[in-house]
Write an enzyme that holds these catalytic residues in place. Structure first.
Site, PDB file in Angstrom:
ATOM      1  N   THR A  63       4.022 152.149 -56.680  1.00  0.00           N
ATOM      2  CA  THR A  63       2.946 151.305 -56.162  1.00  0.00           C
ATOM      3  C   THR A  63       1.779 152.157 -55.678  1.00  0.00           C
ATOM      4  O   THR A  63       0.607 151.826 -55.898  1.00  0.00           O
ATOM      5  CB  THR A  63       3.469 150.416 -55.021  1.00  0.00           C
ATOM      6  OG1 THR A  63       4.536 149.603 -55.506  1.00  0.00           O
ATOM      7  CG2 THR A  63       2.358 149.519 -54.481  1.00  0.00           C
ATOM      8  N   HIS A  84      -0.157 153.175 -58.687  1.00  0.00           N
ATOM      9  CA  HIS A  84      -0.998 152.078 -59.163  1.00  0.00           C
ATOM     10  C   HIS A  84      -2.243 151.944 -58.287  1.00  0.00           C
ATOM     11  O   HIS A  84      -3.352 151.726 -58.787  1.00  0.00           O
ATOM     12  CB  HIS A  84      -0.217 150.763 -59.159  1.00  0.00           C
ATOM     13  CG  HIS A  84       0.806 150.650 -60.252  1.00  0.00           C
ATOM     14  ND1 HIS A  84       0.534 150.946 -61.571  1.00  0.00           N
ATOM     15  CD2 HIS A  84       2.115 150.263 -60.226  1.00  0.00           C
ATOM     16  CE1 HIS A  84       1.605 150.754 -62.308  1.00  0.00           C
ATOM     17  NE2 HIS A  84       2.584 150.338 -61.508  1.00  0.00           N
TER      18      HIS A  84
END
Length: 346
Positions: A45, A48
């Protein structure tokens, strides 16, 4: 500790750009705890977010949610913790009273935010956490192990959501950090056989070392390998751990009649999937989503780590100081053999 004191923190100011700054130490409320951060893992995450593909509206922000540390300061209403205690934390902050929070489905709470994603996190010397989400941890366990509690909690939750039974055949699509942890979790849950797919031969080898029975790096050979491993039936469960539409489509081609697809990998907000409706209905297949560790998932993950149920050695070899966080992120594509990169604060 005065309100004017500062700390060092890595602020993601724009996609692809960190700045290590001196920023105010976060204030804590009556029911909060200030944690002195020891170690933080870089999550998919975070990657990202670094590339602007997730939570871009939150920038600038201090990311980091896979962390451990010690209690530095207690809010005046906190009596169940002591300064100096080593801790990990559930990162999901909901209202605590709604239907979803009561069911430990906090991410569905209308008021939810996440440490390091929706609010400042742990790529810093200190992080503020609601005391109810803080979990004491043994002081004799290495920080790099404790910092794995959150990702291990994620695969714990996924296993529970998927309702894995002894002897279930499982395919894990993706043998990166979280895919490797899925393999280890499936082995603990009693799954057999476990088939892994990844384009990286090195990561396939790591998955075999972690407990997979079969590893495939050639997409053209994947379905045949799954059918051979399952006596021609197909897998009871396929876990997509990457977040690619193509792999989700592949998952439906690998499950048996009556099998399940576990939706785990985070795709883009515009990505969608054409679910084979007739096949799903007639074969009684199911889809099971899971994304983050919440509540008891974290405590269970900590128990598993403390008692040596996970092999953490592939995850603890790449550790950077906070000052080098930009280099740590920039170099990730060139270090595929490092299943986990961590940032050390102290």
């Amino acid at each position: 500790m005065s309100a004017t004191e500062t700390m060092k923190a890595a602020v993601l100011v724009a996609p692809g750009k960190f700045e290590v700054r001196h920023v105010p130490i976060p204030a804590i409320g009556r029911d909060d705890v200030l944690v002195r951060v020891m170690q933080v893992g870089i999550c998919g995450t975070d990657i990202h977010m670094f590339h602007g593909r997730y939570a871009a509206e939150a920038l600038p922000i201090i990311p980091g949610h896979e962390f451990c540390g010690t209690v530095e300061k207690l809010g005046e209403g906190v009596s169940n913790l002591k300064v100096g205690t080593r801790v990990v934390a559930d990162i999901n902050i909901g209202c605590g009273t709604c239907y979803w929070c009561r069911r430990n489905e906090v991410l569905n709470c209308a008021e939810v935010t996440q440490i390091g994603i929706g609010r400042d996190g742990a790529f810093a010397e200190f992080v503020a956490v609601p005391a109810r989400l803080v979990i004491p941890a043994p002081s004799d366990i290495a920080p790099e192990t404790l910092a794995l509690t959150e990702p291990v909690g994620c695969v714990v939750r996924a296993a529970k959501k998927a309702q894995v039974s002894l002897g279930d055949s499982v395919v894990v699509l993706g043998a990166g950090p979280i895919g490797n942890l899925h393999v280890q979790m499936m082995r603990l849950a009693g799954a057999a056989p476990i088939v892994v797919f990844d384009l990286s031969k090195a990561r396939c080898e790591a998955a075999l070392a972690a407990g997979a029975d079969v590893a495939v790096s050639d997409p053209a050979k994947l379905k045949d390998a799954v059918l051979r491993a399952t006596d021609g039936i197909g897998a009871d469960l396929v876990i997509e751990s990457v977040g690619l539409v193509k792999l989700y489509e592949t998952a439906f081609d690998l499950i048996r009649k009556g099998g399940h697809v576990a939706f785990f990998g985070i795709a883009g907000p515009q990505d969608s999937l054409a679910v084979p409706i007739l096949q799903t209905v007639l074969q009684e297949n199911s889809l099971k989503g899971s994304v983050a560790a919440m509540g008891e998932d974290m405590r269970q993950a900590l128990k598993l780590l403390v008692n040596g149920r996970f092999d953490v050695s592939p995850f603890t070899g790449a550790i950077y100081p906070l000052a080098d966080i930009q280099q740590a992120f920039d170099s990730l594509p060139n270090r595929p053999s490092d299943l986990k990169t961590q940032i050390r604060m102290s």
